[in-house]
Design a protein around this motif. Structure first.
Motif, short mmCIF file in Angstrom:
data_model
loop_
_atom_site.label_atom_id
_atom_site.label_comp_id
_atom_site.label_asym_id
_atom_site.label_seq_id
_atom_site.Cartn_x
_atom_site.Cartn_y
_atom_site.Cartn_z
N ILE A 1 45.52 46.91 49.43
CA ILE A 1 44.84 48.01 48.75
C ILE A 1 43.45 47.49 48.34
CG2 ILE A 1 44.90 49.48 46.70
CD1 ILE A 1 47.98 49.13 46.77
N PRO A 2 42.40 48.22 48.69
CA PRO A 2 41.07 47.74 48.30
C PRO A 2 40.93 47.73 46.78
CG PRO A 2 40.96 49.99 49.16
CD PRO A 2 42.35 49.51 49.40
N MET A 3 40.29 46.70 46.26
CA MET A 3 40.14 46.59 44.81
C MET A 3 38.74 46.15 44.44
SD MET A 3 43.63 44.86 43.48
CE MET A 3 44.94 45.09 44.68
N GLN A 4 38.24 46.68 43.34
CA GLN A 4 36.94 46.26 42.86
C GLN A 4 37.08 44.96 42.08
OE1 GLN A 4 34.63 49.27 40.98
NE2 GLN A 4 34.85 50.69 42.69
N ALA A 5 36.17 44.02 42.32
CA ALA A 5 36.17 42.76 41.56
C ALA A 5 35.94 43.08 40.09
CB ALA A 5 35.06 41.86 42.09
N PRO A 6 36.45 42.26 39.19
CA PRO A 6 37.20 41.03 39.43
C PRO A 6 38.71 41.25 39.50
CG PRO A 6 36.75 41.20 37.11
CD PRO A 6 36.25 42.47 37.75
N MET A 7 39.17 42.48 39.64
CA MET A 7 40.62 42.71 39.67
C MET A 7 41.18 42.15 40.98
SD MET A 7 40.84 43.97 36.71
CE MET A 7 42.57 44.42 36.55
N GLU A 8 42.31 41.51 40.88
CA GLU A 8 42.89 40.84 42.05
C GLU A 8 44.23 41.41 42.47
OE1 GLU A 8 43.16 36.88 40.69
OE2 GLU A 8 41.02 36.48 40.89
N SER A 9 44.84 42.16 41.61
CA SER A 9 46.17 42.67 41.95
C SER A 9 46.47 43.87 41.07
CB SER A 9 47.22 41.59 41.73
OG SER A 9 47.31 41.30 40.34
N LEU A 10 47.55 44.56 41.44
CA LEU A 10 48.02 45.71 40.66
C LEU A 10 49.46 45.42 40.25
CD1 LEU A 10 46.74 48.59 42.97
CD2 LEU A 10 45.76 47.86 40.80
N ARG B 1 44.71 48.77 34.23
CA ARG B 1 44.62 47.78 35.32
C ARG B 1 44.25 48.45 36.64
NH1 ARG B 1 49.79 43.88 36.91
NH2 ARG B 1 48.80 42.66 38.57
N ALA C 1 40.62 49.86 36.61
CA ALA C 1 39.59 48.84 36.82
C ALA C 1 39.48 48.50 38.30
CB ALA C 1 39.91 47.58 36.01
N ALA C 2 40.62 48.45 39.00
CA ALA C 2 40.63 48.10 40.43
C ALA C 2 40.12 49.25 41.29
CB ALA C 2 42.04 47.70 40.86
N ALA C 3 40.38 50.49 40.85
CA ALA C 3 40.04 51.66 41.66
C ALA C 3 38.68 52.24 41.29
CB ALA C 3 41.13 52.72 41.54
N LYS D 1 35.80 53.13 35.69
CA LYS D 1 35.45 52.15 34.66
C LYS D 1 35.24 52.77 33.28
CE LYS D 1 35.58 48.69 37.53
NZ LYS D 1 34.51 47.93 38.18
N TYR E 1 37.19 45.07 31.31
CA TYR E 1 36.19 45.54 32.26
C TYR E 1 35.98 47.05 32.25
CZ TYR E 1 36.29 40.79 33.94
OH TYR E 1 36.19 39.42 34.00
N TYR F 1 43.83 56.43 43.39
CA TYR F 1 43.39 55.88 44.67
C TYR F 1 43.10 56.99 45.68
CZ TYR F 1 43.11 50.89 44.18
OH TYR F 1 42.67 49.64 43.84
N TYR G 1 39.28 56.83 46.39
CA TYR G 1 39.02 56.07 47.62
C TYR G 1 39.30 56.89 48.87
CZ TYR G 1 38.20 51.28 46.04
OH TYR G 1 37.67 50.15 45.52
#
Lengths: 256, 256
Positions: free
Chosen positions: A226-235, B129, B132-134, B137, B162, B246, B250
């Motif tokens: 799944i594409p993610m915006q930095a700095p998030m690394e996981s869900l 969480r 922030a990834a999707a 903000k 974030y 998402y 996205y």
């Protein structure tokens, strides 16, 4: 007759189902609450026994279709005995003891899910719930938390009644998936929004902290992320499983 | 000097941050664990104070960039005192007291999220969480569980550092969203796979059990839902929020 003592054998039997050992020995699991018990009955699962809190409005309850269709009379439990058999903190007045389906590990008939070492029963339950809604009705559980634990059953919101759950080791499960395209959810995989899976495929979801096992990683035909915006690394594991299931099962297929 | 007593004022101050009252009085919140504290520092949040378990390998820890950049010496706590300030059951050796950003409720600059009465702090955290990834903000929290509660901070996995979190009543928040297209997640809404939102929009997520509030429902321009196979009627709140975020943020945008 109302059972009052927590030492009563029936109470002890029901209470043992909160633990894995008890479920294994009796081959049954607990379903708590009116809505879940009704849905369990409707789904065709085999209900072995129903217990009611004796203080409930029994007469009203026993007039419902569920009870009229159910042969044996419910067991009536006093307040303390009832609490002893329930896992929920504020239990409703009904629990059912339900047979765990004896399911052989066989190849899938449609899109399916492989849970690869999921450790948290609430995650397993939430994923089963999403799987039932997204049409992944065959679920392979390789060395996962027990989907029949009370926490998992509750989180599945009846999903556990409608999916075929096949449990085993990776060595038992992977041969049944021979020839089935295996897409594995992985942070570094291809963009899940762009992957167009075939009609029958298996989506693998790894452990919450450690991701996929080596065995499943090696067997995977593709990895999807799944594409993610930095700095998030996981869900969260259940969230990322849900997004991936829907993208591969619904969204992407529509564009074909 | 190592603080041993749980009655020490510093220990009491830190422990008070586990409760809403303490966070409100001090205007700070707790961040636990090495990874989270590092990310907190990197994000630019204002760390007021750091406490270490005195039994840790302090020398190694205090050589890290985090500590070298941090002016005041960390507070050292004995085992019991350290446990008293932590919310986690098996705490790592570090906690930070961090300033809660004083954020005014202002209109959004990009796609944003409105949490409408979310009650479970773990859900709030998991949603932050994913947000922030999707790329959501800016998050408006209308009468929700406190996003700075330890459970929520933990579930957000640094997302809380974030995102801009704007908390208030619906009466305070909705005017700031005037003119912003409001899409509300709702079981009976249009198929989220087919909705093409504009660049700036607000996605509203309702309460776990009761869904959207009347005020948000009335204000919504469209309602969007996730297709589900019968008999499933709903998904876990964090899962359904994640899928909808998402899809709207996205997936669907890519097809435009």
């Amino acid at each position: 007759m109302v059972i009052v003592s927590k030492q009563n054998p029936v109470v002890k039997e029901l209470a043992s189902l909160k633990e894995k050992k008890g479920r294994r020995e009796r081959g049954t699991f607990l379903v708590e609450g009116g809505k879940m018990v009704s849905e369990c009955a409707e789904s065709g699962m085999e209900i072995v026994r129903i217990a009611l809190r004796a203080t409930e409005e029994r007469d009203a309850l026993t007039q419902t279709p569920l009870f009229r269709s159910f042969a044996s009379a419910p067991v009536l439990l006093g307040e303390d005995a009832f609490k002893a058999v329930c896992d929920e903190k504020t239990p409703q007045g009904i629990v059912a003891e339900v047979k765990i389906p004896q399911t052989k590990i066989v190849p899938p008939k449609g899109r399916c899910l492989l849970l690869d070492g999921l450790a948290d029963p609430a995650n397993v339950g939430a994923i089963v719930r999403t799987a039932a809604a997204a049409g992944y009705k065959e679920i392979y559980l390789a060395e996962c938390a027990d989907p029949y634990a009370p926490k998992s059953v509750r989180a599945s919101m009846s999903g556990v009644f409608y999916c075929k759950l096949m449990r085993g080791t990776r060595e038992e499960i992977l041969p049944a998936l021979a020839g089935v395209p295996l897409l594995a959810a992985d942070m570094d995989g291809e963009d899940a929004f762009k992957v167009r899976p075939p009609e029958i495929f298996c989506l693998a979801i790894g452990n919450e902290g450690n991701g996929l096992s080596d065995a499943v990683r090696r067997r995977a035909d593709r990895k999807v992320g799944i594409p993610m915006q930095a700095p998030m690394e996981s869900l969260n594991a259940a969230v990322s499983a849900g997004i991936t299931m829907y993208l591969l099962g619904y969204g992407n297929r529509k564009e074909e």
